[in-house]
Design a protein around this motif. Structure first.
Motif, mmCIF file in Angstrom:
data_model
loop_
_atom_site.group_PDB
_atom_site.id
_atom_site.type_symbol
_atom_site.label_atom_id
_atom_site.label_comp_id
_atom_site.label_asym_id
_atom_site.label_seq_id
_atom_site.Cartn_x
_atom_site.Cartn_y
_atom_site.Cartn_z
ATOM 1 N N ASP A 195 -5.975 -8.496 7.306
ATOM 2 C CA ASP A 195 -7.015 -8.686 8.317
ATOM 3 C C ASP A 195 -8.058 -9.674 7.801
ATOM 4 O OD1 ASP A 195 -5.736 -6.881 9.903
ATOM 5 O OD2 ASP A 195 -7.259 -5.313 9.775
ATOM 6 N N THR B 129 0.817 -1.205 0.000
ATOM 7 C CA THR B 129 0.000 0.000 0.000
ATOM 8 C C THR B 129 0.852 1.256 0.000
ATOM 9 O OG1 THR B 129 -1.726 -1.195 1.209
ATOM 10 C CG2 THR B 129 -1.842 1.193 1.249
ATOM 11 N N LYS C 258 -6.803 -3.325 7.702
ATOM 12 C CA LYS C 258 -5.450 -3.470 7.179
ATOM 13 C C LYS C 258 -5.353 -4.684 6.261
ATOM 14 C CE LYS C 258 -3.983 0.034 9.522
ATOM 15 N NZ LYS C 258 -3.668 1.325 8.815
ATOM 16 N N GLN D 132 -14.017 -0.322 9.900
ATOM 17 C CA GLN D 132 -13.245 0.844 9.485
ATOM 18 C C GLN D 132 -11.756 0.583 9.627
ATOM 19 O OE1 GLN D 132 -15.040 4.020 11.907
ATOM 20 N NE2 GLN D 132 -15.941 4.844 10.029
ATOM 21 N N ASN D 133 -10.991 1.226 8.722
ATOM 22 C CA ASN D 133 -9.528 1.164 8.759
ATOM 23 C C ASN D 133 -9.021 -0.274 8.830
ATOM 24 O OD1 ASN D 133 -9.372 4.040 8.783
ATOM 25 N ND2 ASN D 133 -9.766 4.019 10.983
ATOM 26 N N ASP E 20 -5.136 -2.246 2.422
ATOM 27 C CA ASP E 20 -5.617 -1.338 3.454
ATOM 28 C C ASP E 20 -6.889 -0.667 2.930
ATOM 29 O OD1 ASP E 20 -3.375 -2.033 4.836
ATOM 30 O OD2 ASP E 20 -2.356 -0.102 4.659
ATOM 31 N N THR E 21 -7.949 -0.685 3.726
ATOM 32 C CA THR E 21 -9.257 -0.215 3.270
ATOM 33 C C THR E 21 -9.872 0.707 4.315
ATOM 34 O OG1 THR E 21 -9.577 -2.306 2.085
ATOM 35 C CG2 THR E 21 -11.530 -0.945 2.448
ATOM 36 N N GLY E 22 -10.328 1.875 3.864
ATOM 37 C CA GLY E 22 -10.934 2.829 4.789
ATOM 38 C C GLY E 22 -12.222 2.312 5.390
ATOM 39 N N LEU E 23 -13.108 1.764 4.548
ATOM 40 C CA LEU E 23 -14.379 1.226 5.022
ATOM 41 C C LEU E 23 -14.686 -0.069 4.286
ATOM 42 C CD1 LEU E 23 -17.003 1.459 6.682
ATOM 43 C CD2 LEU E 23 -17.990 2.742 4.773
ATOM 44 N N GLU F 159 -10.370 3.135 -0.881
ATOM 45 C CA GLU F 159 -11.167 3.947 0.032
ATOM 46 C C GLU F 159 -12.312 3.144 0.633
ATOM 47 O OE1 GLU F 159 -12.699 8.414 -0.303
ATOM 48 O OE2 GLU F 159 -13.862 7.064 -1.587
ATOM 49 N N GLU F 160 -12.953 2.338 -0.201
ATOM 50 C CA GLU F 160 -14.122 1.589 0.271
ATOM 51 C C GLU F 160 -14.267 0.298 -0.518
ATOM 52 O OE1 GLU F 160 -19.014 2.146 0.634
ATOM 53 O OE2 GLU F 160 -17.725 3.835 0.063
#
Length: 266
Positions: free
Chosen positions: A206, A25, A203, A200-201, A160-163, A33-34
């Motif tokens: 995960d 990333t 990684k 949220q957030n 890595d994902t924001g939402l 982002e999502e």
């Protein structure tokens, strides 16, 4: 037929709700982002399925990437998919124009050894611009014992994902449905119940899992029931509306039930 049709409309509304290179990333100019994952047990068979004995599972990814560069870029996207699952088949892959008014069916490459598909974005992504894509795939991951169904769903984040959201739609005429762990977000509709997990957030690496169990006496998926009703009922009812939705609106909106459009063409 009215309940079948209303169930379809409810699911369409759900899917209208508004990826990613496998490079690290920190070195990747396209940031996730999502990511929205839709899980639809017993909704529809793959358009090319001929032997239809096992209840199908349709899963869709809808992702949003952001270009962090100070110039436009036309990126190469690579997404891992669970190709080792039973009878895995890709149904549809597309991305959107920058103004979201059009979708472009993507010519993608499959790397079976890595378990990924990859493609080049249809348009250049502007600085800080967003790039949206959708993927639908099918598996026979539902475990079946007479009228009992069980799904052990597991997702390992590839970026890595924001939402991250995972939405499960209750199959038509399902009974005794149970989700473990219980999600905090549940939508109770007259015709289609949905439950959503939000994270949220998230990684890369995960893992998120849930178990779904329910009973269902009917072995036919929702779309097959609707197709049967539409061919046996006069056109004066609401069935032409289904054709209208499938031919234009679904593709334009980028939902994961593009197969309706394909079947209408046929």
């Amino acid at each position: 037929m009215k309940k079948l049709f209303l169930t379809l409309i409810s699911i369409i509304s759900l899917l209208l709700l508004p990826s990613v290179s496998l490079a690290e990333t920190s070195k990747n100019p396209l940031i996730m982002e999502e990511l929205s994952i839709k899980i639809l047990p017993e909704f529809a068979f793959h358009p090319l399925d001929h032997k239809k004995t096992h209840p199908p599972l349709l899963i869709g990814y809808q992702g949003t990437l952001v270009n962090t560069l100070d110039h436009s870029t036309q990126g190469r996207i690579e997404i891992p998919l669970p190709m080792n699952e039973k009878n895995f088949r890709i149904g549809y892959v597309a991305d959107y124009s920058s103004d979201l008014s059009k979708t472009h069916e993507i010519e993608y490459t499959v790397d079976s050894a890595k378990g990924t598909i990859s493609w080049t974005t249809s348009e250049k992504i502007k600085p800080q611009g967003r790039y949206k894509f959708t993927i639908e795939y099918y598996t026979d991951s539902l475990k079946v014992s007479e009228n009992k169904r069980l799904l052990d769903y597991h997702f390992k984040s590839f970026a890595d994902t924001g939402l991250l959201s995972m939405t499960i739609t209750q199959p038509y005429k399902a009974m005794n449905l149970k989700l473990t762990p219980a999600p905090k977000e549940t939508s109770h509709d007259e015709d289609a119940n949905t439950s959503t997990y939000f994270f949220q957030n998230v990684k890369a690496g995960d893992e998120k899992s849930f178990t779904l169990s329910y009973n269902r006496n009917d072995s036919k998926p929702l779309m097959e029931l609707i197709n049967e009703k539409s061919t046996s009922t006069p056109k004066k009812n609401s069935y032409p509306m289904i054709a209208s939705i499938s031919a234009v609106s679904l593709l334009a909106a980028g939902t994961i039930i593009i197969l309706i459009r394909k079947r209408t063409r046929n």
